[in-house]
Design an enzyme around this catalytic site. Structure first.
Site, mmCIF file in Angstrom:
data_model
loop_
_atom_site.group_PDB
_atom_site.id
_atom_site.type_symbol
_atom_site.label_atom_id
_atom_site.label_comp_id
_atom_site.label_asym_id
_atom_site.label_seq_id
_atom_site.Cartn_x
_atom_site.Cartn_y
_atom_site.Cartn_z
ATOM 1 C CE1 TYR A 201 -3.089 3.071 0.488
ATOM 2 C CE2 TYR A 201 -1.620 3.587 2.321
ATOM 3 C CZ TYR A 201 -2.607 3.965 1.434
ATOM 4 O OH TYR A 201 -3.094 5.249 1.471
ATOM 5 N N GLY A 202 0.509 2.231 -0.817
ATOM 6 C CA GLY A 202 1.277 3.459 -1.040
ATOM 7 C C GLY A 202 1.931 4.082 0.189
ATOM 8 N N GLY A 203 1.121 4.431 1.186
ATOM 9 C CA GLY A 203 1.650 5.139 2.359
ATOM 10 C C GLY A 203 2.700 4.332 3.117
ATOM 11 C CB CYS B 251 -9.569 18.139 7.945
ATOM 12 S SG CYS B 251 -10.014 17.262 9.446
ATOM 13 C CG HIS C 270 0.676 15.852 7.560
ATOM 14 N ND1 HIS C 270 -0.304 15.189 8.268
ATOM 15 C CD2 HIS C 270 0.496 15.470 6.269
ATOM 16 C CE1 HIS C 270 -1.030 14.451 7.456
ATOM 17 N NE2 HIS C 270 -0.575 14.614 6.239
ATOM 18 C CB SER D 20 -6.293 12.067 7.140
ATOM 19 O OG SER D 20 -6.152 11.447 8.368
ATOM 20 C CE LYS E 128 1.230 10.910 4.500
ATOM 21 N NZ LYS E 128 0.841 12.314 4.679
ATOM 22 C CG ASN F 137 -13.139 26.938 3.152
ATOM 23 O OD1 ASN F 137 -14.102 27.262 3.833
ATOM 24 N ND2 ASN F 137 -12.835 25.680 2.900
ATOM 25 C CB THR G 156 -6.177 17.380 -1.693
ATOM 26 O OG1 THR G 156 -5.256 16.496 -1.047
ATOM 27 C CG2 THR G 156 -5.875 17.389 -3.185
ATOM 28 C CG ASN H 272 -6.879 5.218 2.268
ATOM 29 O OD1 ASN H 272 -6.828 6.433 2.083
ATOM 30 N ND2 ASN H 272 -5.803 4.494 2.571
ATOM 31 N NE ARG I 241 -4.987 7.540 -0.040
ATOM 32 C CZ ARG I 241 -4.501 8.457 0.799
ATOM 33 N NH1 ARG I 241 -3.851 9.495 0.332
ATOM 34 N NH2 ARG I 241 -4.674 8.345 2.094
HETATM 35 C C1 OXD Z 1 -1.873 10.789 3.416
HETATM 36 C C2 OXD Z 1 -2.141 10.636 4.859
HETATM 37 O O1 OXD Z 1 -1.947 9.802 2.672
HETATM 38 O O2 OXD Z 1 -2.028 11.641 5.589
HETATM 39 O O3 OXD Z 1 -1.547 11.918 3.001
HETATM 40 O O4 OXD Z 1 -2.464 9.532 5.293
HETATM 41 MN MN MN Z 2 -1.102 13.318 4.534
#
Ligand code: OXD
Ligand code: MN
Length: 588
Positions: free
Chosen positions: A197-199, A250, A226, A248, A206, A498, A253, A368, A370
Site C-alpha cells: 500500500y502506497g503510504g 479535513c 504535514h 486527514s 511519509k 473558504n 487537497t 481510502n 487513491r
Molecule cells: C496521506 C495521509 O496519505 O495523511 O496523506 O495519510
Molecule cells: Mn497526509
C-alpha cells in the site's frame, strides 16, 4: 550509474540479504519506464485504461488486507526509547534489525530488485534531499516516478555524499502479521516489509519526507511538516503564501486547489497550488520562513473528489495517473468512485476485483482508494513549484473538524501561543468512520503519526524556530470549516468560499484588517468576513460561527491538560504557561 562507494556497498549488502535473481538500476528514462509498464500489464499487476479518455492511466488493486497506513505496525527505532517518545511505537534497533533481517532473508528470491534513486524537492535546491529505495515492486517504481524526481538526476545530485536515506522495501509474502514499517532515524534508514500500500511503501513520502526528515530538521534547524502550501494572488497581482496543517479527512487537497467564488475570480483573485501534503521549511537569507513541497505529484484520496469539491484535482487525474482500489467501469474502461457523480457504472468491477453494480449497497471503491497524479497536470500549479528557493510563508494555519468548540477562524497572539494552538489541534470523528461520533482525537500539528522523534522535543523545536524567526515569523491561525447547527448541518459553506477566510488571514498578515481579542486569541469582526453572494449566510451567521462557548472551552482545557501529561518533563514550560493563560482568560 554511480561511483559513490557508500551507495554501491550498501546496495551489495542489501542484495546479499534479500537475494534477488536480478538487480535493475532505475535511470528514470522513458524507455525503461515503458518496459516496466509493459511488464506490469503483462502480469496483471496493472491494467491500462481507456487511451482516449484517460491517456497513460493505469489501474491497480492492492491485497484486500493491505489498503491503508498501518500505524500499529509503524515504528520509530531510535537507540533510546525516550527519543521516540510516548506517541510512537518503539523497539530497540538491535532487536528490530535482527527481527527484520530474518524476514528479509531471501525475500526477493525469484524476483528483481529495483534500485530506485530519488530526490525529494527540486533538483539543485538547497532544501532537497536524496533517498534510494530498493524494492521488488514495479508499482512502487511507477508511483515513485510520479511522486518524486527519480533516476539518474537524483544520483547526480547526491554525487559522492553519504547523505542519503537508505530505504528497503519488499512485498515479501505479504503477511499481515509480519508487516512492519520501521524508521531508524539515527541511521537514515527505512525498512518496510509485507505491504504494497502506497503510504507504507512509497518510502519518499511519509517515511522519509515526514518521519526521517522531521528528525533531520530538528538536528539541522529546519522544519518538515504535514502541510499544504498555497499562494493567494490578489487583483494587484501580489501573491502571499500560506501553509496549512489539517488531520486527514479535513480537506487539505481541496484547500490547496481552491477555486475562488465567481465574484473573486472576476475581481482577479487566484489560488496557486504549491503542495497538498508536505512542506519543508527553512529560514531564508532574508530571515523569513521559506517552503518547498518535496513531492512531485499528488497521492490523493479518490472518493468524494468531484467537479464541485475539487475540479482541479479531477482535472489533474485525467492523464498519466495511477488509480488504486477504485471501481473499474468495464463499459468504457474508465474509473469511478463514490462521490464522483450520481451515475455509478452498471457493468463494473469493485476494488476487490469482484463484479459490482452498486445495487447491493456495497461500496465499489475502497474509502481510502487513491490517485497518484503528476503535479504538472494540475491546472492551478504554482509557477514557483520548481523554484529551488521555495516560497516565502506569511501565515501558518492549523485546523480540524470541530462541531462546536473552535470558531471559524482565530489568530494566535504570537508565535508561542500559535505553537500552543498547533500542539492542541484536534478533530472529531464522524459517522463516516467506525466508532463513536464526536470523539475528540488530538493530533498536534497533524503530525501524530508522522513525527520521527519525541513530540515534546518537537514542540520545543517549534518554539526555537520562532525565536530564530523573531518578528519575521509567519502569523499563526486556526480555522474550523465544520461547525454544525442543532440538526448537525454544516453552517459554513466551505470549499471555494473558504477563500473569504483566507482573505482575512492574509489581510491580518499585511496589517490591513482589524481583530477583536477573545479568551482564545484574535478574531475577525464578523463584518470583516465578506458574505456577499452567499446563500443563507449573513454577518449574523458569521457572528455565531465566531462565538466562543466558555463552558465548552473549559472542557477543552481539561482535555488538553490530560493530553499534555503524556509528555512528562519534555513538555516545554511555555506550553504549560499558555494553558494556564487560557484557563485564566476563561475565568475572567
Ligand atoms: C496521506 C495521509 O496519505 O495523511 O496523506 O495519510
Ligand atoms: Mn497526509
Amino acid at each position: 550509474m554511480t561511483t559513490n562507494k557508500k551507495v554501491l556497498d550498501w546496495v551489495e549488502e542489501m542484495k546479499a540479504l534479500v537475494k534477488p535473481d536480478k538487480v535493475v538500476w532505475i535511470d528514470g528514462s522513458e524507455a525503461q519506464l515503458k518496459e516496466l509498464r509493459d511488464q506490469a500489464l503483462a502480469t496483471g499487476e496493472m491494467e491500462a485504461l481507456n487511451p482516449e479518455k484517460l491517456p497513460g492511466c493505469l489501474l491497480h488493486r492492492t491485497a484486500v488486507n493491505d489498503v491503508a497506513r498501518v500505524e500499529g505496525r509503524t515504528y520509530i527505532c531510535s537507540r533510546k526509547q525516550e527519543d521516540a517518545g510516548p506517541t510512537n511505537n518503539w523497539e530497540d534497533p538491535v532487536v528490530m534489525y535482527d527481527r527484520l533481517r530474518k524476514l528479509y532473508d531471501g525475500a526477493m528470491k525469484g524476483r528483481t530488485m529495483y534500485v530506485l534513486p530519488y530526490c525529494m524537492g527540486p533538483i539543485g535546491s538547497p532544501f532537497s534531499k536524496v533517498g534510494i529505495e530498493l524494492t521488488d515492486s514495479i508499482y512502487v517504481v511507477l508511483n515513485m516516478d510520479i511522486m518524486t524526481r527519480m533516476g539518474q538526476q537524483a544520483l547526480d545530485q547526491l554525487g559522492d555524499s553519504n547523505d542519503f536515506v537508505r530505504g528497503l522495501h519488499s512485498k515479501a509474502k505479504m503477511e499481515e502479521e509480519n508487516r512492519y514499517i520501521v524508521q531508524f532515524p539515527e541511521d537514515n534508514t527505512i525498512w518496510s516489509i509485507n505491504s504494497g500500500y502506497g503510504g507504507n511503501v512509497l518510502l519518499g513520502k511519509k517515511c522519509f519526507a515526514l518521519r526521517i526528515a522531521s528528525y533531520q530538521a530538528k538536528n539541522e534547524g529546519w522544519m518538515a511538516e504535514h502541510m499544504l502550501i498555497l499562494g493567494l494572488q490578489n487583483p494587484q497581482g501580489e501573491i502571499r503564501y500560506v501553509c496549512a496543517a489539517f488531520p486527514s479527512a479535513c480537506g487539505k487537497t481541496n484547500l490547496a486547489m481552491l477555486i475562488p467564488p465567481k465574484k473573486y475570480l472576476d475581481a482577479g483573485y487566484k489560488v496557486w497550488t504549491v503542495g497538498d501534503d508536505i512542506a519543508w521549511l527553512r529560514i531564508g537569507p532574508d530571515g523569513r520562513l521559506w517552503a518547498i513541497n518535496p513531492e512531485n505529484g499528488f497521492f490523493g484520496v479518490a472518493p468524494g473528489t468531484n467537479e464541485k469539491s475539487n475540479p482541479n484535482a479531477l482535472a489533474t487525474t485525467r492523464k498519466n495517473t495511477i488509480f488504486t482500489n477504485v471501481v473499474h467501469n468495464l463499459d468504457d474502461n474508465t474509473v469511478w468512485w463514490e462521490g464522483l457523480d450520481k451515475n455509478p457504472p452498471k457493468h463494473a468491477v469493485n476494488w476487490k476485483g469482484e463484479p459490482w453494480d452498486c445495487t447491493d449497497g456495497s461500496k465499489g471503491a475502497h474509502p481510502n482508494s487513491r490517485f497518484t497524479a503528476p503535479a504538472v497536470n494540475c491546472p492551478c500549479l504554482s509557477p514557483e513549484f520548481d523554484n529551488p528557493n521555495g516560497v516565502p510563508i506569511s501565515a501558518i494555519i492549523f485546523g480540524g473538524r470541530r462541531a462546536k468548540t473552535a470558531p471559524l477562524v482565530y489568530q494566535s497572539r504570537n508565535w508561542q501561543h500559535g505553537v500552543f494552538v498547533g500542539s492542541t489541534m484536534a478533530s472529531e470523528t464522524t459517522a463516516a468512520a467506525a466508532g463513536a461520533v464526536g470523539v475528540v482525537r488530538r493530533d498536534p500539528m497533524a503530525m501524530l503519526p508522522f513525527c520521527g522523534y519525541h513530540m515534546g522535543d518537537y514542540f520545543q523545536h517549534w518554539l526555537e524556530m520562532g525565536e530564530k524567526l523573531g518578528d519575521k515569523a509567519p502569523k499563526i491561525f486556526n480555522v474550523n470549516w465544520f461547525r454544525t447547527d442543532d440538526e448537525g448541518h454544516f453552517i459554513w459553506p466551505g470549499f471555494g468560499d473558504n477563500m473569504r477566510v483566507l482573505n482575512w488571514i492574509v489581510d491580518r498578515c499585511e496589517g490591513k484588517a482589524d481583530a477583536v481579542e477573545t479568551p482564545i486569541g484574535y478574531e475577525p469582526k464578523p463584518e470583516d468576513i465578506d458574505v456577499e453572494g452567499l446563500d443563507g449566510v449573513t454577518t449574523e451567521t458569521v457572528r455565531s460561527l465566531l462565538s466562543v462557548d466558555k463552558d465548552l472551552w473549559k472542557d477543552e482545557v481539561a482535555g488538553i491538560q490530560e493530553f499534555y501529561t503524556k509528555f512528562g518533563d519534555k513538555l516545554p514550560h511555555q506550553l504549560k504557561d499558555e494553558l494556564a493563560t487560557l484557563k485564566a482568560n476563561l475565568e475572567k
